[in-house]
Enzyme design. Structure first.
Site, PDB file in Angstrom:
ATOM      1  N   CYS A   1      32.186  -7.663   0.222  1.00  0.00           N
ATOM      2  CA  CYS A   1      33.345  -8.508   0.511  1.00  0.00           C
ATOM      3  C   CYS A   1      32.898  -9.784   1.231  1.00  0.00           C
ATOM      4  O   CYS A   1      32.274 -10.632   0.608  1.00  0.00           O
ATOM      5  CB  CYS A   1      34.418  -7.746   1.285  1.00  0.00           C
ATOM      6  SG  CYS A   1      36.037  -8.591   1.230  1.00  0.00           S
TER       7      CYS A   1
ATOM      8  N   HIS B   1      35.599  -3.415  -1.562  1.00  0.00           N
ATOM      9  CA  HIS B   1      35.148  -2.583  -0.444  1.00  0.00           C
ATOM     10  C   HIS B   1      34.809  -1.172  -0.931  1.00  0.00           C
ATOM     11  O   HIS B   1      35.638  -0.258  -0.824  1.00  0.00           O
ATOM     12  CB  HIS B   1      36.231  -2.502   0.628  1.00  0.00           C
ATOM     13  CG  HIS B   1      36.402  -3.742   1.428  1.00  0.00           C
ATOM     14  ND1 HIS B   1      35.589  -4.066   2.494  1.00  0.00           N
ATOM     15  CD2 HIS B   1      37.296  -4.751   1.314  1.00  0.00           C
ATOM     16  CE1 HIS B   1      35.976  -5.217   3.014  1.00  0.00           C
ATOM     17  NE2 HIS B   1      37.006  -5.666   2.319  1.00  0.00           N
TER      18      HIS B   1
ATOM     19  N   GLU C   1      33.043   0.881   0.518  1.00  0.00           N
ATOM     20  CA  GLU C   1      32.866   1.748   1.691  1.00  0.00           C
ATOM     21  C   GLU C   1      34.178   2.293   2.239  1.00  0.00           C
ATOM     22  O   GLU C   1      34.189   3.064   3.213  1.00  0.00           O
ATOM     23  CB  GLU C   1      32.138   0.974   2.800  1.00  0.00           C
ATOM     24  CG  GLU C   1      33.011   0.117   3.712  1.00  0.00           C
ATOM     25  CD  GLU C   1      33.579  -1.150   3.096  1.00  0.00           C
ATOM     26  OE1 GLU C   1      34.258  -1.902   3.823  1.00  0.00           O
ATOM     27  OE2 GLU C   1      33.349  -1.397   1.887  1.00  0.00           O
TER      28      GLU C   1
END
Length: 233
Positions: free
Chosen positions: A96, A174, A176
């Protein structure tokens, strides 16, 4: 194998990205730029380490923009550090804000996207074995323009979503994300940002919780592909 995770603020955690790297035997070292008590005054001075001391650099997301004057004190040094890492052949996985910073460091630019992306978005991918169609979690207002020589791997209606240049991979989304991470974003301003765009933060959080295992599996596959198809080139 040593990986450096750069946390721009205290709310960005490595989640399944870090989990998968650890499973592959990577030793993760994390550096925080803006501590929690300075979150509303992020113009800190930060000395970036020499990236050549690591085998992988992972700049994470951020609530700020690469172009925000309030964080110029550490963005410029970060871009220089990422450029040095890439030039020396140290792989970079930018996530990002980290992907935007990577693009800027390698000669691209960062600009406002035509519209923000928040929540789950499927992407158009040219290489699903590296970056699958998702859905991938999004929370951003900006987008990059590709650096010279970069190959765009994936895109959405709002802009580029993934690019490869040498041993580096930039991601706009994202991978994660976890429910715990998103919850921390929401209570620290994200709730208001989503509502301002007509997005129901409660519904988004519920969907992240419901699909957390499937999301982690997609992220593990992405990390595996990055390590074997990009970072080892």
């Amino acid at each position: 194998m040593r990986a450096l995770l750069i946390h721009h603020d205290h709310l960005s955690i490595p989640g399944p990205v870090g989990e998968r790297l650890t499973e592959h035997g990577w030793d993760l070292e994390e550096r925080l730029i803006v501590p929690a008590d300075l979150h509303h005054a992020p113009g800190v001075d930060f000395e970036f380490p020499d990236p050549l001391a690591w085998d992988l650099i992972i700049p994470m997301g951020s609530p700020w923009s690469v172009n925000d004057a309030v964080v110029a004190s550490w963005v410029a040094p970060e871009l220089a550090m990422l450029g040095k890492a890439h030039a020396a052949g140290v792989p970079v996985l930018g996530i990002c804000f980290g992907g935007q910073a990577l693009a800027a460091a390698l000669g691209g630019t960062v600009e406002r996207a035509p519209r923000p992306e928040m929540g789950w978005v499927e992407v158009e991918t040219d290489d699903p074995s590296l970056v699958g169609p998702g859905p991938w979690f999004q929370f951003h207002y900006d987008r990059w323009t590709l650096p010279p020589g970069a190959v765009e791997i994936a895109r959405s209606a709002a802009g580029s979503q993934a690019f490869v240049l040498g041993r580096s991979l930039g991601l706009q989304f994202h991978p994660e994300i976890t429910a715990a991470e998103l919850e921390s974003w929401l209570v620290n301003g994200g709730d208001a940002h989503m509502r301002a765009e007509g997005v129901d933060p409660g519904a988004v959080l519920a969907e992240v919780r419901r699909t957390e295992a499937a999301s982690a599996a997609r992220t593990h596959a992405l990390v595996d592909a990055f390590l074997t198809k990009v970072a080892t080139v």
